[in-house]
Design an enzyme around this catalytic site. Structure first.
Site, short mmCIF file in Angstrom:
data_model
loop_
_atom_site.label_atom_id
_atom_site.label_comp_id
_atom_site.label_asym_id
_atom_site.label_seq_id
_atom_site.Cartn_x
_atom_site.Cartn_y
_atom_site.Cartn_z
N LEU A 72 24.15 31.40 34.99
CA LEU A 72 24.79 32.71 35.17
C LEU A 72 26.30 32.53 35.17
O LEU A 72 26.81 31.62 35.83
CB LEU A 72 24.35 33.30 36.51
CG LEU A 72 24.94 34.67 36.87
CD1 LEU A 72 24.18 35.79 36.15
CD2 LEU A 72 24.87 34.93 38.37
N HIS A 122 32.56 43.68 55.47
CA HIS A 122 32.92 42.76 54.38
C HIS A 122 32.08 41.48 54.46
O HIS A 122 31.66 40.93 53.45
CB HIS A 122 34.41 42.43 54.42
CG HIS A 122 35.28 43.62 54.12
ND1 HIS A 122 35.01 44.49 53.08
CD2 HIS A 122 36.39 44.10 54.72
CE1 HIS A 122 35.93 45.44 53.06
NE2 HIS A 122 36.77 45.23 54.04
N ASP A 182 31.19 48.71 46.52
CA ASP A 182 31.90 49.62 47.42
C ASP A 182 31.03 49.99 48.62
O ASP A 182 29.80 50.01 48.51
CB ASP A 182 32.29 50.87 46.61
CG ASP A 182 33.38 51.66 47.30
OD1 ASP A 182 33.95 51.18 48.29
OD2 ASP A 182 33.65 52.79 46.83
N THR A 212 44.32 44.78 42.60
CA THR A 212 45.76 44.62 42.85
C THR A 212 46.23 45.66 43.89
O THR A 212 47.22 45.43 44.59
CB THR A 212 46.56 44.80 41.54
OG1 THR A 212 45.97 45.88 40.80
CG2 THR A 212 46.49 43.57 40.67
C1 FPP Z 1 34.80 47.82 49.12
O1 FPP Z 1 34.37 48.32 50.35
C2 FPP Z 1 34.81 46.40 49.08
C3 FPP Z 1 35.90 45.59 48.95
C4 FPP Z 1 37.30 46.06 48.83
C5 FPP Z 1 35.80 44.17 48.93
C6 FPP Z 1 34.58 43.60 48.26
C7 FPP Z 1 34.39 42.31 48.91
C8 FPP Z 1 33.22 41.81 49.29
C9 FPP Z 1 31.90 42.40 49.02
C10 FPP Z 1 33.31 40.57 50.04
C11 FPP Z 1 32.79 39.40 49.38
C12 FPP Z 1 33.17 39.04 48.03
C13 FPP Z 1 33.30 37.76 47.68
C14 FPP Z 1 33.60 37.37 46.27
C15 FPP Z 1 33.18 36.71 48.68
P1 FPP Z 1 35.35 49.26 51.13
O2 FPP Z 1 36.05 48.47 52.16
O3 FPP Z 1 36.24 49.96 50.18
O4 FPP Z 1 34.35 50.25 51.78
P2 FPP Z 1 34.62 51.76 52.17
O5 FPP Z 1 34.99 52.49 50.91
O6 FPP Z 1 33.32 52.21 52.74
O7 FPP Z 1 35.73 51.75 53.17
#
Ligand code: FPP
Length: 250
Positions: A142, A48, A31, A77
């Site tokens: 892994l 991201h 997160d 989801t």
């Molecule tokens: C949360 O940050 C993160 C996500 C919803 C996506 C997680 C995805 C990645 C780390 C990208 C790469 C993953 C792969 C498998 C290639 P947020 O957007 O909720 O952050 P915030 O809470 O600060 O807004």
């Protein structure tokens, strides 16, 4: 050269001394990508991208520290409800990961698995996921479970439906049987769940499997969660006393 390698190893051991106990299975709620981007006045998509980049060093570090299974919460989801452009950007990142990055993962002995619902994922992406899983199925260094289009409650609902379809009798339903019907069937439960960016929530992640997991929450945003940060989480875990509802024996 050999001397250099030894020196490097020695400094690694000084920096990250071996721990008394290492979790076998670690789950991570990655997160804080958005807040990381905001703190740098960048668009969320940049967060991201940096988050995906960071995954690489965490995979390597996990192997270095002796973790055997890593389960990452990549897309829930509920994440479909984010703005269209953000969802599209995330899908492009996953596409890249399950596609071009795959060779790298394969070369490094990573066994990729998908946990979550296939229904709802674009057919092209479904094919990529299936191919990635198939191609890496014999790798042993892994296991990387990618929770993608994943929800813990939906996982349990699916399991219950499959159990009923299979005609299992009520008295045959046990903890173990339910575990077998989950996406993670056959794998041990997570020992440690890490959540970055300081939120104290489980957000529908591995809700059945984490019944006895230890939790570790750090304020660090995911793109900044580096090898040192992972070590700190593992150290905290190694100092915990897991009792599984029992009392300590003196
Ligand atoms: C949360 O940050 C993160 C996500 C919803 C996506 C997680 C995805 C990645 C780390 C990208 C790469 C993953 C792969 C498998 C290639 P947020 O957007 O909720 O952050 P915030 O809470 O600060 O807004």
């Amino acid at each position: 050269m050999a001397g250099n390698i030894e020196a490097a190893k020695k400094s690694d051991i000084d920096k990250w001394p071996p721990l008394e106990k290492t979790p076998y299975h670690v789950g991570i709620i990655m997160d804080g990508n958005g807040r990381w981007a905001k703190s740098k006045r960048l668009p969320r998509a940049a967060g991201h991208k940096q988050g995906a980049e960071n995954l690489r060093q965490i995979l390597e570090s996990s192997v270095d520290f002796g973790i055997k299974i890593l389960t990452i919460y990549a897309f829930s989801t509920e994440n479909w409800n984010r703005p269209k452009a953000e969802v599209r950007g995330l899908m492009n990142l996953f596409d890249y990961y399950f596609g071009r990055e795959l060779n790298e993962l394969h070369k490094n002995g990573v066994q990729l698995r998908h946990i979550g619902q296939m229904a709802g994922i674009k057919p092209g992406m479904q094919d990529k996921i299936r191919r990635a899983v198939e191609e890496t199925r014999n790798n042993q260094r892994l296991i990387l479970n990618v929770a993608f289009n994943y929800g813990g409650r939906a996982e349990i609902v699916n399991a219950v439906r499959a159990i009923i379809k299979d005609g299992v009798l009520p008295e045959q339903v046990t903890d173990d049987l339910i575990s077998q019907y989950l996406y993670t069937g056959g794998l041990p439960d997570p020992d440690l769940i890490i959540r970055t960016s300081g939120e104290f929530r489980i957000s529908n992640f591995l809700i059945w499997q984490s019944a006895y997991a230890e939790y570790y929450i750090t304020p660090t945003y995911w793109p900044n969660f580096n090898k040192d940060a992972l070590y700190k989480a593992l150290k905290a875990y190694s100092e915990r006393n897991r009792r599984y509802g029992r009392v300590d024996q003196d």
